[in-house]
Design a protein around this motif. Structure first.
Motif, mmCIF file in Angstrom:
data_model
loop_
_atom_site.group_PDB
_atom_site.id
_atom_site.type_symbol
_atom_site.label_atom_id
_atom_site.label_comp_id
_atom_site.label_asym_id
_atom_site.label_seq_id
_atom_site.Cartn_x
_atom_site.Cartn_y
_atom_site.Cartn_z
ATOM 1 N N PRO B 141 0.830 -1.279 -0.097
ATOM 2 C CA PRO B 141 -0.074 -0.080 -0.092
ATOM 3 C C PRO B 141 0.706 1.097 -0.054
ATOM 4 C CG PRO B 141 -0.878 -1.501 1.871
ATOM 5 C CD PRO B 141 0.426 -2.112 1.118
ATOM 6 N N GLN B 142 1.945 1.307 0.692
ATOM 7 C CA GLN B 142 2.591 2.577 0.892
ATOM 8 C C GLN B 142 3.508 2.870 -0.679
ATOM 9 O OE1 GLN B 142 3.247 -0.249 2.492
ATOM 10 N NE2 GLN B 142 5.408 -0.740 2.668
ATOM 11 N N ASN B 143 3.366 1.777 -1.332
ATOM 12 C CA ASN B 143 4.166 2.240 -2.805
ATOM 13 C C ASN B 143 3.246 2.351 -3.928
ATOM 14 O OD1 ASN B 143 6.546 1.755 -1.757
ATOM 15 N ND2 ASN B 143 6.473 -0.568 -1.872
ATOM 16 N N VAL B 144 1.734 2.626 -3.462
ATOM 17 C CA VAL B 144 1.017 2.717 -4.575
ATOM 18 C C VAL B 144 0.811 4.177 -5.347
ATOM 19 C CG1 VAL B 144 -1.768 2.793 -5.193
ATOM 20 C CG2 VAL B 144 -0.723 0.973 -3.736
ATOM 21 N N ARG B 145 0.892 5.006 -4.298
ATOM 22 C CA ARG B 145 0.926 6.502 -4.891
ATOM 23 C C ARG B 145 2.065 7.477 -4.169
ATOM 24 N NH1 ARG B 145 -5.099 6.859 -2.698
ATOM 25 N NH2 ARG B 145 -4.756 7.659 -0.730
ATOM 26 N N GLN B 146 2.005 8.737 -4.578
ATOM 27 C CA GLN B 146 2.893 9.619 -4.260
ATOM 28 C C GLN B 146 2.219 10.370 -2.572
ATOM 29 O OE1 GLN B 146 3.714 11.494 -7.580
ATOM 30 N NE2 GLN B 146 5.760 10.574 -7.660
ATOM 31 N N THR B 147 1.012 10.575 -2.807
ATOM 32 C CA THR B 147 0.392 11.363 -1.610
ATOM 33 C C THR B 147 -0.416 10.422 -0.616
ATOM 34 O OG1 THR B 147 -1.544 11.770 -2.951
ATOM 35 C CG2 THR B 147 0.202 13.447 -3.013
ATOM 36 N N GLU B 148 -0.477 10.923 0.671
ATOM 37 C CA GLU B 148 -1.324 10.227 1.424
ATOM 38 C C GLU B 148 -0.937 8.517 1.612
ATOM 39 O OE1 GLU B 148 -5.455 11.018 1.037
ATOM 40 O OE2 GLU B 148 -5.217 12.670 2.404
ATOM 41 N N ARG B 149 0.169 8.253 1.414
ATOM 42 C CA ARG B 149 0.937 6.929 1.289
ATOM 43 C C ARG B 149 0.306 5.843 2.375
ATOM 44 N NH1 ARG B 149 6.894 7.355 0.517
ATOM 45 N NH2 ARG B 149 6.725 5.210 0.356
ATOM 46 N N ASP B 150 -0.079 6.617 3.565
ATOM 47 C CA ASP B 150 -0.415 5.672 4.698
ATOM 48 C C ASP B 150 -1.647 5.226 4.763
ATOM 49 O OD1 ASP B 150 -0.196 7.892 7.241
ATOM 50 O OD2 ASP B 150 -0.359 8.112 5.057
ATOM 51 N N ARG B 151 -2.502 6.106 3.866
ATOM 52 C CA ARG B 151 -3.794 5.743 4.144
ATOM 53 C C ARG B 151 -4.580 5.284 2.845
ATOM 54 N NH1 ARG B 151 -7.182 10.848 5.717
ATOM 55 N NH2 ARG B 151 -5.627 12.163 5.599
ATOM 56 N N VAL B 152 -3.758 4.311 2.019
ATOM 57 C CA VAL B 152 -4.208 3.764 0.900
ATOM 58 C C VAL B 152 -4.825 2.449 1.257
ATOM 59 C CG1 VAL B 152 -3.419 2.351 -1.193
ATOM 60 C CG2 VAL B 152 -2.510 4.506 -0.316
ATOM 61 N N SER B 182 3.902 4.507 -7.527
ATOM 62 C CA SER B 182 3.714 5.693 -7.179
ATOM 63 C C SER B 182 4.422 6.771 -8.368
ATOM 64 C CB SER B 182 4.252 6.000 -5.793
ATOM 65 O OG SER B 182 5.598 5.724 -6.082
ATOM 66 N N SER B 183 3.628 7.085 -9.277
ATOM 67 C CA SER B 183 4.042 8.117 -10.156
ATOM 68 C C SER B 183 3.087 8.066 -11.304
ATOM 69 C CB SER B 183 5.165 7.318 -11.109
ATOM 70 O OG SER B 183 5.845 7.954 -11.981
ATOM 71 N N PRO B 184 2.764 9.362 -11.826
ATOM 72 C CA PRO B 184 1.556 9.295 -12.717
ATOM 73 C C PRO B 184 1.317 8.620 -13.851
ATOM 74 C CG PRO B 184 2.743 11.414 -12.299
ATOM 75 C CD PRO B 184 3.537 10.501 -12.008
ATOM 76 N N GLU B 185 2.541 7.927 -14.447
ATOM 77 C CA GLU B 185 2.249 7.034 -15.576
ATOM 78 C C GLU B 185 2.263 5.764 -15.210
ATOM 79 O OE1 GLU B 185 5.258 8.623 -14.706
ATOM 80 O OE2 GLU B 185 6.772 7.231 -14.919
ATOM 81 N N LEU B 186 2.259 5.561 -13.935
ATOM 82 C CA LEU B 186 2.245 4.104 -13.366
ATOM 83 C C LEU B 186 0.849 3.825 -12.785
ATOM 84 C CD1 LEU B 186 5.681 3.730 -11.820
ATOM 85 C CD2 LEU B 186 4.992 3.005 -13.874
ATOM 86 N N GLY B 187 0.366 2.629 -12.991
ATOM 87 C CA GLY B 187 -0.853 2.081 -12.507
ATOM 88 C C GLY B 187 -1.502 1.160 -13.261
ATOM 89 N N VAL B 188 -2.964 1.276 -13.124
ATOM 90 C CA VAL B 188 -3.683 0.263 -13.899
ATOM 91 C C VAL B 188 -3.922 0.823 -15.186
ATOM 92 C CG1 VAL B 188 -6.170 -0.552 -14.226
ATOM 93 C CG2 VAL B 188 -4.965 -0.533 -11.962
ATOM 94 N N VAL B 189 -3.607 -0.152 -16.140
ATOM 95 C CA VAL B 189 -3.796 0.363 -17.692
ATOM 96 C C VAL B 189 -5.141 -0.071 -18.282
ATOM 97 C CG1 VAL B 189 -2.928 -0.131 -20.065
ATOM 98 C CG2 VAL B 189 -1.202 -0.096 -17.976
#
Lengths: 264, 244
Positions: B141-152, B182-189
């Motif tokens: 969870p902490q590597n999913v996005r850049q902001t509010e990493r602990d509340r994912v 945790s980067s805008p171009e990463l995630g679900v395609v």
């Protein structure tokens, strides 16, 4: 009472052909009159197995070995985390590889061959370039015509090179047997021993066998990765056998490099 | 022998070499891809901050063709770069490479994935079938996005069956690489909906026991937190990759 229901075989029968392969003795010389220092011509082809990452087929007259390399990929064994890669060598001798049929499946000698091949290949591979991954090497001996361990090592080296696994150098193997020329006379316990390079099966089974030497050599690094010496001989003879193997490795290296750079 | 002032012996650019061939000396060239330096001697730099100066020979580490490239003009080190490029390269995941992975299992603490392609190169079948050496990764969870990493909440970011673009953070342990989105171009395609594809003929009457991924509706990203079904318009929460 004569059996009238079938045509009977003649009373006197003989087996069709005895085993024509007679082991070579010091007196009979090498099989086919081969020169003592002559290595058998080799046939090497890579990418023979399209499913594998790399593969090679090596033939030296009567010895034929095929090797497939898969990897680097996740190891299928449960292993502790390593920051270097590992190799996993499996050797299988085909049931039809020798004059007598072997039971299918692995036997004890295959495990020993695999351990020796692994030892010979490890220094030539750059294991730190693929941490925690494993390179799986599968060697199948199709026909055993003598010098099967050097053939397996050379085949595996060519397969690893064709797979693109990062290597320090090519590990080339060569072996010799030492044949005692005559029964030792009293007072001269080490009579003339002749060295035969790259022995075939009949030469390895010679009753005059005094010893053997196998060397795996990496020419550019100028290092030996495996040396197996059997028999007893004075140090000068052991050194001579070692240098003979090195010379054989160098000539094999030239041929193998030619094969690898030619295959486009 | 145009540029062979750098290359040793009678080698020239475009020659096919085997592993172990000595290509050049470190005095005149740098090691690029497909090569390594065989160290002959090392000495410390002039000042304490300078790197170790290595003298040795650059050798080929794979079968390939020699290339000689010029360094960037702003580079402090102006030696040419010697590289050996093989005919075929089998991709292997290293820290920092971008992968495409299919999510296999999601739990509150991690999402596990099967890596299908590395840096744009698809992995061969022998490297993808689970059990024969497939690469797998874990997303925490902490590597999913850049902001509010602990509340994912992982269930709102990826689901089983989704195709995810991720970056490898580290080697992880023996079985799983550690991944990050945790980067805008990463995630679900591309995502798979929790509901079945309209028109697939599956309904409450036919039973929901053996629904496969392909029965579930395809969903595409509309914002970085939402995916929408292509037929039904049904929306679900995902951490989406910015489409190119």
């Amino acid at each position: 009472m004569a059996d009238k229901r079938r045509i009977c075989a003649p009373i006197d029968t003989v087996p069709p052909v005895g085993n024509p392969r007679q082991p070579c003795t010091a007196a009979s010389g090498r099989l086919g009159g081969r020169d003592a220092m002559a290595v058998r011509p080799i046939f090497l082809e890579t990418d023979v197995n399209p499913q594998a990452t790399g593969s090679s087929l090596l033939e030296m007259n009567g010895t034929k070995v095929i090797c497939s390399v898969y990897g680097p990929r996740q190891s299928h064994r449960r292993q502790p985390f390593r920051d270097t890669g590992v190799i996993d060598v499996e050797v299988l001798t085909s049931p039809f590889a020798g004059t007598h049929r072997l039971a299918p499946g692995k036997n004890a000698q295959d495990g020993e061959l695999a351990a020796l091949v692994e030892q010979a290949l490890l220094p030539s591979l750059r294991l730190d370039t693929f941490p925690k991954l494993s390179v799986d090497i599968y060697i199948v001996i199709l026909e055993n015509g003598g010098s099967v361990l050097p053939a397996a090592i050379n085949c595996a080296t060519a397969a690893l090179a064709s797979a693109g696994i990062p290597m320090n150098d090519l590990a080339i193997a060569c072996n010799t047997v030492s044949i005692a020329a005559s029964a030792p006379a009293s007072g001269a316990d080490q009579s003339q021993q002749s060295l035969w390079i790259d022995p075939c099966l009949e030469e390895e089974a010679s009753p005059d066998l005094a010893g053997s030497m196998l060397v795996t050599y990496m020419p550019t690094l100028n290092e030996t990765s495996l040396m197996i010496s059997t028999g007893s001989a004075p140090p000068t003879q052991v050194t001579e056998a070692f240098h003979t193997c090195l010379a054989g490795c160098l000539s094999l290296h030239k041929t193998i490099v030619e094969c690898l750079t030619r295959d486009a | 022998m145009a540029s062979s002032g750098v290359l040793s012996g009678d080698l020239s650019v475009g020659d096919r070499v085997v592993p172990g061939t000595v290509l050049a000396a470190t005095a005149g060239a740098r090691a690029g891809r497909g090569t390594f330096v065989r160290t002959l001697s090392q000495e410390a730099g002039a000042s304490g901050t300078e790197q170790l100066r290595v003298t040795g020979s650059i050798c080929a580490s794979c079968i390939g063709v020699i290339h000689l490239t010029d360094p960037e003009p702003q580079d402090a080190d102006q030696r040419k770069i010697v590289s050996v490029l093989p005919a075929k390269t089998s991709p292997s995941p290293v820290t920092g490479s971008t992968v495409l992975a299919r999510v296999t299992r999601v739990s509150p603490r991690q999402a596990s994935m099967l890596i299908l392609s590395v840096d744009g190169q698809a992995l061969p079948l022998s490297h993808v079938r689970v059990g024969t050496g497939a690469y797998r990764g874990l997303l925490h969870p902490q590597n999913v996005r850049q902001t509010e990493r602990d509340r994912v909440r992982i269930v709102e970011t990826v689901r089983p069956g989704d195709l995810v673009r991720a970056r490898i953070l580290g080697p992880g342990d023996t079985r799983f690489y550690t991944l990050s989105t945790s980067s805008p171009e990463l995630g679900v395609v591309v995502a798979r909906s929790a509901s079945v594809r309209p028109g697939s003929g599956i309904c409450a009457a036919s039973g929901f026991d053996d629904i496969t991924d392909s029965d579930r509706e395809l969903m595409v990203p509309v914002s970085w937190t939402e995916c929408v079904g292509v037929v039904s318009g049904h929306r679900e929460l995902r951490k989406c990759a910015r489409p190119f």
